[in-house]
Write a protein that holds these residues in place. Structure first.
Motif, short mmCIF file in Angstrom:
data_model
loop_
_atom_site.label_atom_id
_atom_site.label_comp_id
_atom_site.label_asym_id
_atom_site.label_seq_id
_atom_site.Cartn_x
_atom_site.Cartn_y
_atom_site.Cartn_z
N GLU A 1 -2.94 -6.71 -0.78
CA GLU A 1 -2.57 -6.92 0.62
C GLU A 1 -3.54 -7.90 1.28
O GLU A 1 -3.14 -8.72 2.09
N ARG A 2 -4.83 -7.79 0.93
CA ARG A 2 -5.80 -8.72 1.50
C ARG A 2 -5.57 -10.15 1.02
O ARG A 2 -5.92 -11.10 1.70
N ILE B 1 -6.21 -4.50 -2.54
CA ILE B 1 -6.71 -5.86 -2.80
C ILE B 1 -5.60 -6.88 -2.62
O ILE B 1 -5.78 -7.93 -2.01
N TYR C 1 0.82 -1.20 0.00
CA TYR C 1 0.00 0.00 0.00
C TYR C 1 0.86 1.26 0.00
O TYR C 1 0.61 2.20 -0.75
N ARG D 1 -2.72 -11.60 0.44
CA ARG D 1 -1.36 -12.06 0.66
C ARG D 1 -1.31 -13.51 1.15
O ARG D 1 -0.44 -14.29 0.77
#
Lengths: 232, 199
Positions: free
Chosen positions: B157-158, B155, B35, B160
């Motif tokens: 990061e979610r 998105i 991010y 991962r």
């Protein structure tokens, strides 16, 4: 390893397989350095599916097979010309200003390609739009100049650039074939079925992203270990 | 009113990343995985795009066109972009050191980001926008690009720790997510057409 590659995508494998037995010169040709560079750049370091470079024209210019092929060939001509020029001038350009110098050489050749396309193939030039001038910021053109042509002879650099260009043309044509087939039910402008329902999704940007994503996934699944990069 | 419409059009209907495919490489590579770096890159693109389009517009209208050397435009545009990025970098280092450190390597990389040259080519030769309108397009285009890459980073990061097939990890999945995002942006198409504002 070789078998896995043969299974991956027939077109790429046949490029590699045909290189060895088909040509009469087989005894010496595959041994030369130039030939090795050429084959490596076409498949093992394929700019699109392996290195994930030059994504903008890959998607923007592949809604029809013919556009993909034209964009690939235009890029190939520009890459070969710039790599050869850079290699010929490699002892003249001072190291401190080499990047701006390379950019100007590339911009010069891309301008010529753009003007030639506009003069002799106006419909194609209109279909490709700004993606031909954008070859300037195509990162493997500068990449080949910096990584290869700045240290090698013009002949070898031309072969290296030709390999990258052929690999790129092959990838773009493959993408164009899939998108045109599903999007319009045609191949290279020839209608294959009557009453084909067009998959509109394949013609619009979303389809480009999906097809390239799946291609990258398939290539990586069947022949892992290739480098996956990603520049500009 | 024109200005507002052009900015909104550049963000939503003519999103430089999701509808014209420009500047995709940082979008699918490591930059969009985090991010923080995605927003840094986004800010840098907004800044450079807002500056380069009007400056190239001035050069095109007051130097290239009067001299009748339009065929040199590509070379001049790319050199101007490289110069501007260099100047912006020196200026920031001197006066905005905090922002400079946070942008880091992304600033010099922008020279070869095709979103910049692409934005210039759309605004000046393709659509023939006026001076103020092209500045508005530059700003809106930058914001649209930043919006897309920041959404993508969020998105990713979610995702991962999600169980993803080995071959699709990294660029493959990023491209498919981009495809789904592009599909949702199709909903905006036709609302505003920036081409209509050109001369």
């Amino acid at each position: 390893m070789a078998e896995a590659k043969t299974m991956a995508i027939p077109t790429g494998a046949s490029v590699q397989a045909a290189s060895a037995p088909a040509i009469p010169l087989t005894q010496q040709l595959p041994q030369t350095k130039g030939w090795k560079e050429l084959v490596r750049d076409i498949w093992d370091d394929n700019p699109t599916f392996r290195m994930i470079l030059a994504m903008c024209p890959t998607m923007g210019a592949t809604n029809m097979a013919i556009n993909g092929m034209a964009q690939g060939l235009a890029t190939m001509v520009a890459t070969v010309a710039s790599s050869t020029t850079v290699a010929a001038l490699r002892n003249v350009i001072p190291a401190e200003v080499r990047l701006p110098a390379y950019m100007i050489i590339i911009a010069f050749w891309v301008t010529i390609v753009d003007i030639v396309l506009r003069a002799y193939m106006p419909p194609l030039s209109a279909a490709l739009g700004p993606y031909v001038p954008l070859i300037i910021t195509n990162c493997f053109v500068l990449g080949r100049a910096e990584a290869f042509a700045s240290q090698n002879s013009p002949g070898l650099s031309a072969l290296d650039a030709l390999g990258v260009g052929l690999g790129f043309t092959m990838s773009l044509t493959l993408l164009g074939i899939v998108r045109e087939f599903l999007g319009f039910g045609s191949l290279f402008g020839i209608q294959l079925f009557s009453g084909w329902t067009n998959w509109v999704i394949m013609i619009i940007p979303a389809g480009a992203f999906l097809v390239v994503g799946l291609y990258v996934g398939i290539v990586k699944h069947f022949s892992p270990g290739g480098q996956v990069g990603g520049g500009s | 009113m024109d200005i507002f419409l052009i900015v909104m059009g550049a963000i939503l209907t003519n999103n430089i990343l999701l509808t014209t495919f420009l500047g995709i490489c940082p979008f699918v590579s490591g930059v969009s995985g985090e991010y923080a770096s995605a927003s840094g890159m986004g800010m840098a693109v907004i800044f450079v795009l807002t500056m380069t389009i009007p400056i190239n517009w001035l050069i095109n209208h007051f130097v290239l066109q009067p001299l009748g050397v339009g065929y040199l435009s590509l070379i001049v545009f790319i050199v101007t972009i490289a110069f501007l990025v260099q100047i912006v970098e020196m200026f920031m280092k001197q006066f905005l050191p905090a922002l400079y450190t946070s942008l880091g390597i992304f600033l010099p990389l922008i020279t070869v980001n095709c979103a910049i040259l692409g934005g210039v080519l759309f605004a000046i030769p393709t659509w023939n926008l006026g001076f103020v309108q092209s500045a508005a397009y530059g700003f809106g285009g930058g914001v649209g690009w930043a919006l897309a890459i920041i959404l993508m980073a969020a998105i990713r990061e979610r995702l991962r720790f999600a169980p993803i097939p080995e071959g699709l990890k990294g660029p493959g999945l990023a491209l498919i997510i981009a495809g789904l995002m592009a599909m949702s942006f199709v909903g905006f198409s036709g609302m505003i057409n920036i081409r209509d504002f050109g001369g």
